[in-house]
Design a protein around this motif. Structure first.
Motif, PDB file in Angstrom:
ATOM      1  N   ASP A 469       0.821  -1.530  -0.405  1.00 45.06           N
ATOM      2  CA  ASP A 469      -0.422   0.451  -0.043  1.00 45.06           C
ATOM      3  C   ASP A 469       1.237   1.269   0.196  1.00 45.06           C
ATOM      4  O   ASP A 469       0.746   2.236  -0.474  1.00 45.06           O
ATOM      5  CB  ASP A 469      -0.968   0.167   0.871  1.00 45.06           C
ATOM      6  N   GLN A 470       1.759   1.193   0.698  1.00 47.11           N
ATOM      7  CA  GLN A 470       3.097   2.066   1.026  1.00 47.11           C
ATOM      8  C   GLN A 470       3.751   2.664  -0.676  1.00 47.11           C
ATOM      9  O   GLN A 470       4.624   3.669  -0.455  1.00 47.11           O
ATOM     10  CB  GLN A 470       4.012   2.259   2.327  1.00 47.11           C
ATOM     11  N   GLU A 471       3.575   1.247  -1.362  1.00 49.61           N
ATOM     12  CA  GLU A 471       3.927   1.087  -2.342  1.00 49.61           C
ATOM     13  C   GLU A 471       5.946   1.379  -2.276  1.00 49.61           C
ATOM     14  O   GLU A 471       7.175   1.368  -2.579  1.00 49.61           O
ATOM     15  CB  GLU A 471       4.685   2.661  -3.588  1.00 49.61           C
ATOM     16  N   LEU A 472       6.482   0.579  -0.715  1.00 47.38           N
ATOM     17  CA  LEU A 472       8.083   0.278  -1.001  1.00 47.38           C
ATOM     18  C   LEU A 472       8.218  -0.503  -1.434  1.00 47.38           C
ATOM     19  O   LEU A 472       9.785  -1.063  -2.131  1.00 47.38           O
ATOM     20  CB  LEU A 472       7.930   0.253   0.864  1.00 47.38           C
ATOM     21  N   ILE A 473       7.842  -1.719  -1.939  1.00 45.36           N
ATOM     22  CA  ILE A 473       7.469  -2.465  -2.507  1.00 45.36           C
ATOM     23  C   ILE A 473       6.890  -3.064  -3.954  1.00 45.36           C
ATOM     24  O   ILE A 473       5.340  -2.690  -3.699  1.00 45.36           O
ATOM     25  CB  ILE A 473       7.098  -4.229  -1.797  1.00 45.36           C
ATOM     26  N   ASP A 474       7.010  -3.790  -4.873  1.00 42.87           N
ATOM     27  CA  ASP A 474       5.975  -4.018  -6.094  1.00 42.87           C
ATOM     28  C   ASP A 474       6.735  -5.421  -6.277  1.00 42.87           C
ATOM     29  O   ASP A 474       5.606  -5.891  -6.915  1.00 42.87           O
ATOM     30  CB  ASP A 474       6.862  -3.479  -7.057  1.00 42.87           C
ATOM     31  N   ASN A 475       7.246  -6.059  -6.100  1.00 39.89           N
ATOM     32  CA  ASN A 475       7.961  -7.599  -6.122  1.00 39.89           C
ATOM     33  C   ASN A 475       8.489  -8.025  -5.146  1.00 39.89           C
ATOM     34  O   ASN A 475       8.908  -7.384  -4.550  1.00 39.89           O
ATOM     35  CB  ASN A 475       7.704  -8.633  -7.583  1.00 39.89           C
ATOM     36  N   VAL A 476       8.367  -9.594  -5.326  1.00 42.48           N
ATOM     37  CA  VAL A 476       9.293  -9.976  -4.421  1.00 42.48           C
ATOM     38  C   VAL A 476      11.133  -9.602  -4.184  1.00 42.48           C
ATOM     39  O   VAL A 476      11.646  -9.822  -2.898  1.00 42.48           O
ATOM     40  CB  VAL A 476       9.318 -12.032  -4.552  1.00 42.48           C
ATOM     41  N   ALA A 477      11.406  -9.074  -5.221  1.00 43.78           N
ATOM     42  CA  ALA A 477      12.576  -9.068  -4.373  1.00 43.78           C
ATOM     43  C   ALA A 477      13.560  -7.329  -4.362  1.00 43.78           C
ATOM     44  O   ALA A 477      14.010  -7.343  -3.804  1.00 43.78           O
ATOM     45  CB  ALA A 477      13.076  -8.724  -6.694  1.00 43.78           C
ATOM     46  N   ASP A 478      11.755  -6.598  -4.223  1.00 40.91           N
ATOM     47  CA  ASP A 478      11.683  -5.397  -3.393  1.00 40.91           C
ATOM     48  C   ASP A 478      12.137  -5.058  -2.359  1.00 40.91           C
ATOM     49  O   ASP A 478      12.732  -4.907  -1.477  1.00 40.91           O
ATOM     50  CB  ASP A 478      10.737  -4.682  -3.865  1.00 40.91           C
ATOM     51  N   LEU A 479      11.741  -6.963  -1.425  1.00 38.98           N
ATOM     52  CA  LEU A 479      12.020  -7.208  -0.162  1.00 38.98           C
ATOM     53  C   LEU A 479      13.241  -6.588   0.084  1.00 38.98           C
ATOM     54  O   LEU A 479      13.483  -6.280   1.404  1.00 38.98           O
ATOM     55  CB  LEU A 479      11.559  -8.306  -0.071  1.00 38.98           C
ATOM     56  N   TYR A 480      14.396  -7.121  -1.365  1.00 37.25           N
ATOM     57  CA  TYR A 480      15.593  -7.364   0.093  1.00 37.25           C
ATOM     58  C   TYR A 480      16.243  -5.742  -0.780  1.00 37.25           C
ATOM     59  O   TYR A 480      17.549  -5.713  -0.698  1.00 37.25           O
ATOM     60  CB  TYR A 480      16.628  -8.148  -0.837  1.00 37.25           C
ATOM     61  N   LYS A 481      15.507  -4.683  -1.477  1.00 45.18           N
ATOM     62  CA  LYS A 481      15.498  -3.393  -1.376  1.00 45.18           C
ATOM     63  C   LYS A 481      15.769  -2.642  -0.102  1.00 45.18           C
ATOM     64  O   LYS A 481      15.854  -1.112  -0.454  1.00 45.18           O
ATOM     65  CB  LYS A 481      15.007  -2.416  -2.938  1.00 45.18           C
ATOM     66  N   LEU A 482      14.055  -3.092   0.601  1.00 41.28           N
ATOM     67  CA  LEU A 482      13.971  -2.353   1.976  1.00 41.28           C
ATOM     68  C   LEU A 482      15.194  -1.405   2.424  1.00 41.28           C
ATOM     69  O   LEU A 482      15.934  -2.624   2.966  1.00 41.28           O
ATOM     70  CB  LEU A 482      13.232  -3.356   2.743  1.00 41.28           C
ATOM     71  N   LYS A 483      15.105  -0.532   3.569  1.00 42.80           N
ATOM     72  CA  LYS A 483      15.292  -0.084   4.648  1.00 42.80           C
ATOM     73  C   LYS A 483      14.874  -0.118   5.823  1.00 42.80           C
ATOM     74  O   LYS A 483      14.323   0.109   5.567  1.00 42.80           O
ATOM     75  CB  LYS A 483      16.175   1.745   3.805  1.00 42.80           C
ATOM     76  N   ALA A 484      15.976  -0.417   7.323  1.00 45.06           N
ATOM     77  CA  ALA A 484      15.217  -0.176   7.735  1.00 45.06           C
ATOM     78  C   ALA A 484      14.384   0.905   8.120  1.00 45.06           C
ATOM     79  O   ALA A 484      13.470   0.908   8.909  1.00 45.06           O
ATOM     80  CB  ALA A 484      15.959  -0.212   9.107  1.00 45.06           C
TER      81      ALA A 484
END
Length: 780
Positions: A469-484
């Motif tokens: 919803d917050q558009e922090l991820i778009d697919n599963v690969a984006d999980l590993y681009k997240l910042k704390a």
């Protein structure tokens, strides 16, 4: 005259406990009450008085200690030592006859087989563990592998003994059974709920499940629950009986209640008689049943029959015909699943079916809608069987209104507005939006993070929804681009939770290849198929680029599954996501070595059969002919030379006319090129596989059994190491068992192994054996 001596408090307390337990045994297990309820109540109150006066004499298995204290904050997770498996279903007499025929064929038995027939109770499956006769744990079934610890709640159920009957109970007993709420108790409970202004329950099963999952066991104690035992998962300290019926008799001796309708039946006709009889009496029983369960009686035959997937081959549930009701179809919604498949959902005028209010039902697919000629506004028949999703099974044409509307498949996805395409089989319609579709994206990420997939601790459904919803991820690969810092700013998150999530994501990067494959959510790929793929090909790259015909050679992979695997890796957007995952540091763990057994199975004969299965035009060329040619020539070029000769093949006995048909098939479309590609790819795998028969999985085809307590590693760790060497780890010993590893306090499995002459290893020998195969354990 001598006065009667008053017994000491400890003696009187023990006498009262023994008496009350004996009365309970006669009441619940034998169904033969020996005293009126008032007499039981007087003895119970006297025991309460004595224990209040002498609290030092209170024990946790006293009949007075059934109600817990303060409510729990949450249920603890319980890992079942032996999985609680599901059953296959038979929905008619012929399917049951087919089951019986399969059993007899697999056992090579010509006469009738002895079965145990049991009512299929419609309640909540639980596991009870007794140690040295004392109840130490109760747990729900959960997903079969992991459940919830409900010990405090099961202790409140009068028909569950806190201590087993007899002077010499088993040292360990894990019994499985069903908790139900009888109809009489259900009516009383709903009356009390109504009088108190509380919500009433829809049916006894919901009431039983809700009662058993109360965090406050005092509430559970007020609910009229009953328990019936139906099987044993673990037994130590005494011999395992020869039959299931004997095991049930032993449970009765131990004061564990077994349903009184259970019968031993010989042959299929006796099973059907039992089924018809209890179905006729179903409405007069004081508890809900939704069918009958049949189990092969002999345990050695059960072991020989084994399992398929997660269901036993030696048992089946014969379901009763579902209850049906009429209602009106108000509209149709199209739901998009995780794989993009569109499913029509009927929006119904709410109706009661089997005690449950139904307002939604499945319509399966557009072809089923057309076949049944269902229209919005129709009066329709709703079918519901137990917990099966309700479905629309037919219309009532004479009640169709003039304004009834036809139902059409959407041209665009109702979620992302992407194009809708029909699959090759013409049945399934899918959204082409793939990972950009909101419906698929969310579910794909949730599946990827789930415990059996990448096991990303802390990444639950609500957090996935928030991240999307917050558009922090778009697919599963984006999980590993997240910042704390991005995660910490979400609702109900903070710096510590965010840091924990980052650590979980980092840890998940090094999961096994099989987990990674399962996590990708490939259509029809479950855990076992993912393991098979990883074992056969050895690494991710080999799987990504493999031709379709090689997937057909993977054990237990059929044509539909093989097509799904090949189609997944053929999609550019899927490959892009995998590339992004690898670039982010995800490194699926594998040894990079294909299985020699798999490579040896990649033969020309197999490829020819696979090509025919996939559609190569070979009219008049049978599988036996393809097998003969493939075995003889082994290489495609050698076969082509024989085909081009245009004459009878004297070496194989195949006629020139048949070879001409094969030549036509090979020339059609691109089949020759596809066969060449498969052969070339198999050669590459063969070059990487271990030489000769000394496979990298030296225990391939062997069945091992673990028993007792190991001090250097857990049973789970031992199982993983054996499976890495190719072994299958079973839960019981049979004549087909290769070796048994026996730790401390090994029980009946060790005795069975010795009786059958199966090789037994102690822990030291086992550790030395693993070391000899390059598997060293960490120092203690």
């Amino acid at each position: 005259m001598t006065s009667k001596k008053t017994p000491a408090p400890a003696d009187e307390i023990q006498q009262l406990r023994d008496t009350l337990n004996d009365w309970s045994y006669r009441y619940y297990t034998l169904d033969d009450p020996s005293v009126p309820d008032a007499e039981y109540d007087r003895a119970f109150r006297r025991l309460q008085e004595l224990e209040e006066a002498h609290p030092d004499l209170v024990t946790d298995d006293s009949p007075t200690q059934r109600v817990g204290d303060a409510p729990l904050d949450a249920f603890e997770e319980v890992r079942h030592a032996v999985p609680m498996l599901s059953l296959g279903n038979a929905f008619n007499d012929q399917e049951l006859r087919d089951f019986d025929q399969r059993v007899r064929e697999r056992l090579d038995v010509s006469g009738p087989v002895d079965y145990v027939a049991e009512p299929k109770l419609d309640g909540l499956a639980v596991s009870l563990v007794y140690e040295n006769g004392r109840l130490v744990r109760g747990a729900t079934r959960g997903d079969g592998e992991t459940g919830e610890d409900i010990t405090a709640n099961v202790r409140t159920i009068d028909s569950i003994p806190l201590r087993l009957r007899g002077d010499n109970p088993p040292t360990l007993l894990e019994v499985r059974g069903e908790v139900v709420m009888p109809h009489s108790g259900f009516r009383d409970l709903n009356r009390r709920q109504e009088e108190a202004g509380h919500k009433t329950f829809a049916n006894p099963r919901n009431a039983a499940a809700g009662s058993l999952r109360q965090l406050d066991s005092r509430i559970t104690a007020e609910r009229p629950l009953e328990f019936y035992a139906y099987s044993v998962a673990r037994l130590e300290g005494e011999p395992w009986p020869d039959t299931h019926s004997a095991m049930l008799d032993r449970l009765r001796e131990l004061n564990l209640r077994v349903n009184g309708e259970v019968r031993r039946c010989r042959g299929i006709d006796a099973l059907l008689d039992f089924y018809n009889d209890i179905q006729e009496r179903r409405e007069r029983l004081d508890y809900d049943i939704d069918g009958v369960v049949y189990k092969v009686d002999r345990f050695d035959w059960q072991r020989d029959l084994g399992f398929v997937s997660r269901a036993p081959r030696w048992a089946i549930a014969h379901k009763f015909p579902a209850q049906e009701e009429l209602t009106v179809l108000n509209d149709v919604d199209w739901q998009v699943g995780r794989t993009g498949a569109l499913t029509p959902v009927a929006k119904l005028e709410p109706v009661q079916v089997g005690g449950v209010t139904v307002s939604n039902a499945t319509l399966h697919n557009i072809d089923e809608i057309r076949r049944l000629d269902i229209r919005v506004g129709d009066t329709v028949v709703i079918y519901r069987a137990g917990d099966v999703i309700p479905k629309v099974v037919k219309t009532v044409p004479e009640r169709r209104p003039d304004n009834a509307r036809e139902i059409h498949l959407p041209e665009r996805c109702p979620v992302c507005d992407s194009e809708i395409l029909r699959a090759d089989d013409g049945v399934v319609a899918r959204c082409t939006g793939g990972l950009i579709c909101g419906a698929q994206r969310r579910e794909a990420i949730k599946h990827f993070a789930s415990r059996r997939a990448m096991d990303i601790d802390g990444l639950g459904d609500k957090l996935v929804d928030a991240l999307v919803d917050q558009e922090l991820i778009d697919n599963v690969a984006d999980l590993y681009k997240l910042k704390a810092e991005d995660v910490a700013g979400l609702e109900r998150m903070g710096e510590k939770s965010a840091a924990n999530l980052m650590a979980a994501l980092e840890a998940s990067k090094h999961n096994s290849l099989s987990r990674f494959l399962f996590a990708l959510g490939i259509l029809q790929i479950g855990e076992e198929t993912a393991k098979a793929l990883a074992d056969c090909f050895g690494d991710l790259e080999a799987i990504r680029h493999a031709p379709l015909m090689l997937f057909l050679q993977v054990p237990d992979v059929g044509g539909e599954v093989a097509r799904a695997i090949a189609a997944f890796f053929a999609e550019d957007h899927n490959e892009k996501v995998i590339d992004d995952l690898l670039a982010a540091g995800v490194t699926p763990a594998s040894d990079g070595v294909p299985s020699r057994r798999f490579v040896d199975a990649l033969t020309l004969a197999g490829f020819l059969r696979g090509a025919k299965f996939l559609g190569m035009p070979l009219s008049g060329v049978g599988d036996k002919t393809l097998e003969t040619l493939g075995r003889h020539y082994r290489a495609l070029d050698d076969l082509l030379e024989a085909v081009e000769a245009g004459e009878d093949d004297t070496d194989t006995g195949v006629k020139a006319a048949t070879l001409e048909k094969l030549k036509e098939g090979l020339r059609a479309d691109d089949w020759l090129a596809r066969l060449r590609a498969a052969e070339a790819y198999a050669a590459k795998l063969a070059a990487k596989a271990p030489a000769g028969a000394a496979d990298e999985r030296p225990l391939e085809g062997e069945t091992w059994v673990l028993t007792g307590t190991l001090s250097r590693l857990t049973r789970g760790e031992a199982k993983e190491r054996l499976e890495s060497l190719g072994a299958k780890v079973a839960g019981s010993v049979s004549k087909n068992t290769a070796r048994v590893v026996a730790g401390e306090a090994a029980g009946s499995k060790l005795a069975k192994a010795e009786k059958l002459g199966v090789e037994v290893m102690d822990e030291d020998t086992f550790v030395h054996f693993l070391a000899g195969h390059g598997i060293a354990l960490p120092e203690q």
